[in-house]
Design a protein around this motif. Sequence first.
Motif, PDB file in Angstrom:
ATOM      1  N   ASP A  51      20.120  -5.868  -3.819  1.00 14.03           N
ATOM      2  CA  ASP A  51      20.775  -5.222  -4.957  1.00 14.03           C
ATOM      3  C   ASP A  51      20.458  -3.739  -5.044  1.00 14.03           C
ATOM      4  O   ASP A  51      21.128  -2.997  -5.756  1.00 14.03           O
ATOM      5  CB  ASP A  51      20.341  -5.903  -6.258  1.00 14.03           C
ATOM      6  N   SER A  52      19.388  -3.317  -4.379  1.00  7.48           N
ATOM      7  CA  SER A  52      18.900  -1.950  -4.456  1.00  7.48           C
ATOM      8  C   SER A  52      18.043  -1.700  -3.223  1.00  7.48           C
ATOM      9  O   SER A  52      17.753  -2.628  -2.462  1.00  7.48           O
ATOM     10  CB  SER A  52      18.075  -1.746  -5.732  1.00  7.48           C
ATOM     11  N   LEU A  53      17.645  -0.447  -3.033  1.00  9.77           N
ATOM     12  CA  LEU A  53      16.711  -0.111  -1.960  1.00  9.77           C
ATOM     13  C   LEU A  53      15.351   0.313  -2.502  1.00  9.77           C
ATOM     14  O   LEU A  53      14.460   0.672  -1.735  1.00  9.77           O
ATOM     15  CB  LEU A  53      17.301   1.020  -1.098  1.00  9.77           C
ATOM     16  N   ASP A  54      15.178   0.233  -3.808  1.00  9.56           N
ATOM     17  CA  ASP A  54      13.927   0.665  -4.451  1.00  9.56           C
ATOM     18  C   ASP A  54      12.875  -0.425  -4.291  1.00  9.56           C
ATOM     19  O   ASP A  54      12.851  -1.411  -5.043  1.00  9.56           O
ATOM     20  CB  ASP A  54      14.178   0.973  -5.917  1.00  9.56           C
ATOM     21  N   VAL A  55      11.969  -0.250  -3.351  1.00  5.39           N
ATOM     22  CA  VAL A  55      10.982  -1.288  -3.038  1.00  5.39           C
ATOM     23  C   VAL A  55       9.936  -1.477  -4.133  1.00  5.39           C
ATOM     24  O   VAL A  55       9.200  -2.464  -4.111  1.00  5.39           O
ATOM     25  CB  VAL A  55      10.269  -0.992  -1.697  1.00  5.39           C
ATOM     26  N   HIS A  56       9.866  -0.559  -5.071  1.00  6.70           N
ATOM     27  CA  HIS A  56       8.919  -0.718  -6.174  1.00  6.70           C
ATOM     28  C   HIS A  56       9.350  -1.847  -7.118  1.00  6.70           C
ATOM     29  O   HIS A  56       8.527  -2.370  -7.869  1.00  6.70           O
ATOM     30  CB  HIS A  56       8.790   0.569  -6.980  1.00  6.70           C
ATOM     31  N   LYS A  57      10.613  -2.212  -7.075  1.00  7.58           N
ATOM     32  CA  LYS A  57      11.138  -3.174  -8.044  1.00  7.58           C
ATOM     33  C   LYS A  57      11.453  -4.543  -7.449  1.00  7.58           C
ATOM     34  O   LYS A  57      11.966  -5.419  -8.141  1.00  7.58           O
ATOM     35  CB  LYS A  57      12.389  -2.593  -8.710  1.00  7.58           C
ATOM     36  N   TYR A  58      11.154  -4.698  -6.166  1.00  9.71           N
ATOM     37  CA  TYR A  58      11.466  -5.960  -5.496  1.00  9.71           C
ATOM     38  C   TYR A  58      10.307  -6.377  -4.597  1.00  9.71           C
ATOM     39  O   TYR A  58       9.549  -5.545  -4.114  1.00  9.71           O
ATOM     40  CB  TYR A  58      12.741  -5.832  -4.656  1.00  9.71           C
ATOM     41  N   THR A  59      10.208  -7.678  -4.362  1.00  9.28           N
ATOM     42  CA  THR A  59       9.183  -8.198  -3.461  1.00  9.28           C
ATOM     43  C   THR A  59       9.801  -8.767  -2.190  1.00  9.28           C
ATOM     44  O   THR A  59       9.086  -9.225  -1.313  1.00  9.28           O
ATOM     45  CB  THR A  59       8.388  -9.329  -4.139  1.00  9.28           C
ATOM     46  N   THR A  60      11.103  -8.734  -2.070  1.00  5.76           N
ATOM     47  CA  THR A  60      11.799  -9.448  -1.022  1.00  5.76           C
ATOM     48  C   THR A  60      12.119  -8.585   0.198  1.00  5.76           C
ATOM     49  O   THR A  60      12.383  -7.380   0.079  1.00  5.76           O
ATOM     50  CB  THR A  60      13.107 -10.062  -1.567  1.00  5.76           C
ATOM     51  N   THR A  61      12.135  -9.238   1.357  1.00  2.58           N
ATOM     52  CA  THR A  61      12.553  -8.590   2.608  1.00  2.58           C
ATOM     53  C   THR A  61      13.975  -8.067   2.496  1.00  2.58           C
ATOM     54  O   THR A  61      14.337  -7.090   3.173  1.00  2.58           O
ATOM     55  CB  THR A  61      12.460  -9.596   3.777  1.00  2.58           C
ATOM     56  N   ASP A  62      14.792  -8.690   1.648  1.00  2.00           N
ATOM     57  CA  ASP A  62      16.193  -8.282   1.490  1.00  2.00           C
ATOM     58  C   ASP A  62      16.317  -6.806   1.123  1.00  2.00           C
ATOM     59  O   ASP A  62      17.306  -6.150   1.472  1.00  2.00           O
ATOM     60  CB  ASP A  62      16.864  -9.113   0.398  1.00  2.00           C
ATOM     61  N   VAL A  63      15.334  -6.293   0.401  1.00  2.00           N
ATOM     62  CA  VAL A  63      15.328  -4.884  -0.017  1.00  2.00           C
ATOM     63  C   VAL A  63      14.441  -4.050   0.909  1.00  2.00           C
ATOM     64  O   VAL A  63      14.815  -2.950   1.325  1.00  2.00           O
ATOM     65  CB  VAL A  63      14.844  -4.765  -1.477  1.00  2.00           C
ATOM     66  N   ILE A  64      13.277  -4.599   1.239  1.00  2.89           N
ATOM     67  CA  ILE A  64      12.281  -3.824   1.985  1.00  2.89           C
ATOM     68  C   ILE A  64      12.768  -3.492   3.390  1.00  2.89           C
ATOM     69  O   ILE A  64      12.579  -2.360   3.868  1.00  2.89           O
ATOM     70  CB  ILE A  64      10.945  -4.593   2.040  1.00  2.89           C
ATOM     71  N   LEU A  65      13.422  -4.429   4.069  1.00  2.92           N
ATOM     72  CA  LEU A  65      13.827  -4.176   5.460  1.00  2.92           C
ATOM     73  C   LEU A  65      14.826  -3.021   5.580  1.00  2.92           C
ATOM     74  O   LEU A  65      14.596  -2.098   6.373  1.00  2.92           O
ATOM     75  CB  LEU A  65      14.381  -5.448   6.095  1.00  2.92           C
ATOM     76  N   PRO A  66      15.934  -3.017   4.834  1.00  5.21           N
ATOM     77  CA  PRO A  66      16.826  -1.856   4.958  1.00  5.21           C
ATOM     78  C   PRO A  66      16.204  -0.564   4.467  1.00  5.21           C
ATOM     79  O   PRO A  66      16.480   0.513   5.009  1.00  5.21           O
ATOM     80  CB  PRO A  66      18.054  -2.251   4.133  1.00  5.21           C
ATOM     81  N   ALA A  67      15.324  -0.654   3.446  1.00  3.96           N
ATOM     82  CA  ALA A  67      14.720   0.560   2.885  1.00  3.96           C
ATOM     83  C   ALA A  67      13.767   1.228   3.857  1.00  3.96           C
ATOM     84  O   ALA A  67      13.662   2.458   3.890  1.00  3.96           O
ATOM     85  CB  ALA A  67      13.990   0.225   1.581  1.00  3.96           C
ATOM     86  N   GLN A  68      13.053   0.438   4.682  1.00  3.91           N
ATOM     87  CA  GLN A  68      12.031   1.017   5.547  1.00  3.91           C
ATOM     88  C   GLN A  68      12.609   1.811   6.713  1.00  3.91           C
ATOM     89  O   GLN A  68      11.866   2.476   7.430  1.00  3.91           O
ATOM     90  CB  GLN A  68      11.072  -0.060   6.043  1.00  3.91           C
ATOM     91  N   ASN A  69      13.915   1.788   6.892  1.00  2.00           N
ATOM     92  CA  ASN A  69      14.544   2.693   7.847  1.00  2.00           C
ATOM     93  C   ASN A  69      14.673   4.107   7.285  1.00  2.00           C
ATOM     94  O   ASN A  69      14.859   5.063   8.036  1.00  2.00           O
ATOM     95  CB  ASN A  69      15.953   2.187   8.213  1.00  2.00           C
ATOM     96  N   ILE A  70      14.575   4.214   5.954  1.00  2.00           N
ATOM     97  CA  ILE A  70      14.876   5.467   5.255  1.00  2.00           C
ATOM     98  C   ILE A  70      13.615   6.150   4.723  1.00  2.00           C
ATOM     99  O   ILE A  70      13.458   7.368   4.837  1.00  2.00           O
ATOM    100  CB  ILE A  70      15.867   5.193   4.103  1.00  2.00           C
ATOM    101  N   CYS A  71      12.730   5.373   4.118  1.00  2.00           N
ATOM    102  CA  CYS A  71      11.487   5.904   3.566  1.00  2.00           C
ATOM    103  C   CYS A  71      10.292   5.336   4.327  1.00  2.00           C
ATOM    104  O   CYS A  71      10.405   4.297   4.975  1.00  2.00           O
ATOM    105  CB  CYS A  71      11.371   5.556   2.079  1.00  2.00           C
ATOM    106  N   GLU A  72       9.156   6.016   4.220  1.00  2.00           N
ATOM    107  CA  GLU A  72       7.987   5.636   5.011  1.00  2.00           C
ATOM    108  C   GLU A  72       6.711   5.651   4.178  1.00  2.00           C
ATOM    109  O   GLU A  72       6.561   6.488   3.283  1.00  2.00           O
ATOM    110  CB  GLU A  72       7.793   6.608   6.181  1.00  2.00           C
ATOM    111  N   PRO A  73       5.750   4.770   4.502  1.00  2.00           N
ATOM    112  CA  PRO A  73       4.419   4.840   3.893  1.00  2.00           C
ATOM    113  C   PRO A  73       3.552   5.851   4.636  1.00  2.00           C
ATOM    114  O   PRO A  73       3.979   6.456   5.631  1.00  2.00           O
ATOM    115  CB  PRO A  73       3.889   3.417   4.067  1.00  2.00           C
ATOM    116  N   LEU A  74       2.335   6.011   4.187  1.00  2.00           N
ATOM    117  CA  LEU A  74       1.439   7.009   4.788  1.00  2.00           C
ATOM    118  C   LEU A  74       0.952   6.588   6.169  1.00  2.00           C
ATOM    119  O   LEU A  74       0.754   7.437   7.047  1.00  2.00           O
ATOM    120  CB  LEU A  74       0.229   7.233   3.871  1.00  2.00           C
ATOM    121  N   LEU A  75       0.763   5.288   6.376  1.00  2.00           N
ATOM    122  CA  LEU A  75       0.241   4.759   7.643  1.00  2.00           C
ATOM    123  C   LEU A  75       1.184   3.691   8.176  1.00  2.00           C
ATOM    124  O   LEU A  75       2.065   3.219   7.454  1.00  2.00           O
ATOM    125  CB  LEU A  75      -1.158   4.156   7.445  1.00  2.00           C
TER     126      LEU A  75
END
Length: 528
Positions: A51-75
């Motif tokens: 429903d969104s790409l904001d990983v702060h508001k979801y726990t599911t791979t459905d959001v995290i997988l597409p989002a991690q192509n765009i934003c990155e963590p520190l490590l």
Amino acid sequence: MKKNKLKHISLLLGMIILLTACGVTNKSDEGEGQGDVGKVVKFASQFPDMDSLDVHKYTTTDVILPAQNICEPLLEYDSNRELQPLLLETLPTTEDGVTYSCKLKEGVKFHDGTELTSYDVEYTFNRIFDPATQNLNTWLCDMILGGPEMLEGKAESLAGFKVIDDYNFEIELSTPYAPFLSVLSCEQMMIYPKEACEAAGDKWGIDTFVGTGPYELVEFVGKDYTRCKKNENYHGTPVEIDELYVYNMDPNTSIMEYEAGNLDLVKVETKMVEPYKTNEFKDQLVKVDLMAIIALNLNVNMEPLNDVKVRQALTYTIDKESLVQDFLQGNGTPANSIIPPNIMGHPDREANKYDPEKAKELLAAAGYAEGIKLESYVVEGDEAADIAVVLQEQMKASNIDLKINLVDQATYVDMRKAGEVQCPILTWYKDIPDPDNFTYTFYNSAGSQLFSSNWNDPETDNLMKLGRSLPEDEREAVYVELEKLLVEDKAAMVPLYNPVFYYLQSPKVTGVEYSDSMVRFAKTEKAE
């Protein structure tokens, strides 16, 4: 036969019209009036909650997988499961296990051209704990000093985050937490640009989503697809793919489109994979072993599961070998622990304890000589619903009647979070490769309600707390003891199996990185 054939033709035509509208057919490679856009990779899986790409508001791979192509963590973890700096110059350093010194790479740009600074990291971490964000992942990092106070509305910023200058900052924890660097690698901790995120407001992750990652967002259609273009100024290895599509697609449709050459990569459901092990696509089938667990959680707040003998009896009621070999057709491994293989604390013990007579003996000792009735809720259409039916049938031999209720996703999540599911089927893919992620997450007394275990045991609480705080070389003995208590002595759950994923990957595509439930395209290439 003719009627069925006509139905089949009508279905195919409908699919073609739908997929053309979504841009899945090869004609979409030309873009929207832009001519040839170059190399395009199209990936399809099932992302019903995208429903969104904001990983702060979801726990599911459905959001995290597409989002991690765009934003990155520190490590990040590399292919050898070793931690590496991603947005930092080096791994953070600490002298006391409490305060970590961090230095950003200089010159890293967000997709909007602004430079990444310590203030963006500070903003992101504060946003994570801001009650207005309604973040579902704060448990990952609630050891940061001041995090709980922010969540309770007692503070407006983190006491444990200190900006030193544009590129240097410190993170202070409330207590030592051995796997903290792993936390900084979690996709749920990806860094957002302060200015762009604030400007987007509630449209962040929908109309606007800006990061430092290898791909820039072009278009997001909720529950449908994400379209990205390569980041020409990426701070890492130059990106070779010009456009990347991530589709939410019915598994049957995605397989058809892959076979037709319209998709480059598809996730294959376990129950559909067998033909592809031997047919003409067998060399394109990719198997990914996961650091993950499927288990039957036992809600100790709901009788008779408050009785340890009943819980121990349940550990003898499931034929895991049959579950994996007959139902899953060998696509998994019978689980002997809540902690998956290759993670500290994983034991060397027999996985399959199937013994209905032993189960009945323990039930009789608990005062249930005539057997017991249990109840579970599962999401209709989910693989867990099929698993529940297998468990239901197997438990009958132990005089256990398992009632299965089919509900929608939202209802199930609400019930599980409220601690109201008696026997929930737990599906968990690692956030960090650490036993804490598979023990504290579900069985610490403060958070166990979220997973409907309602586990509240001072002995295991103390071990979980100790395991988090000790130096790395002293932790294993604690988790060996903790694991035995949770799985054998007190039977907080029944481990079922460790799952695997399958994908079909086009021979034209190389460099796809599979990291447990994540699929990464930063180093992907595609032949003409």
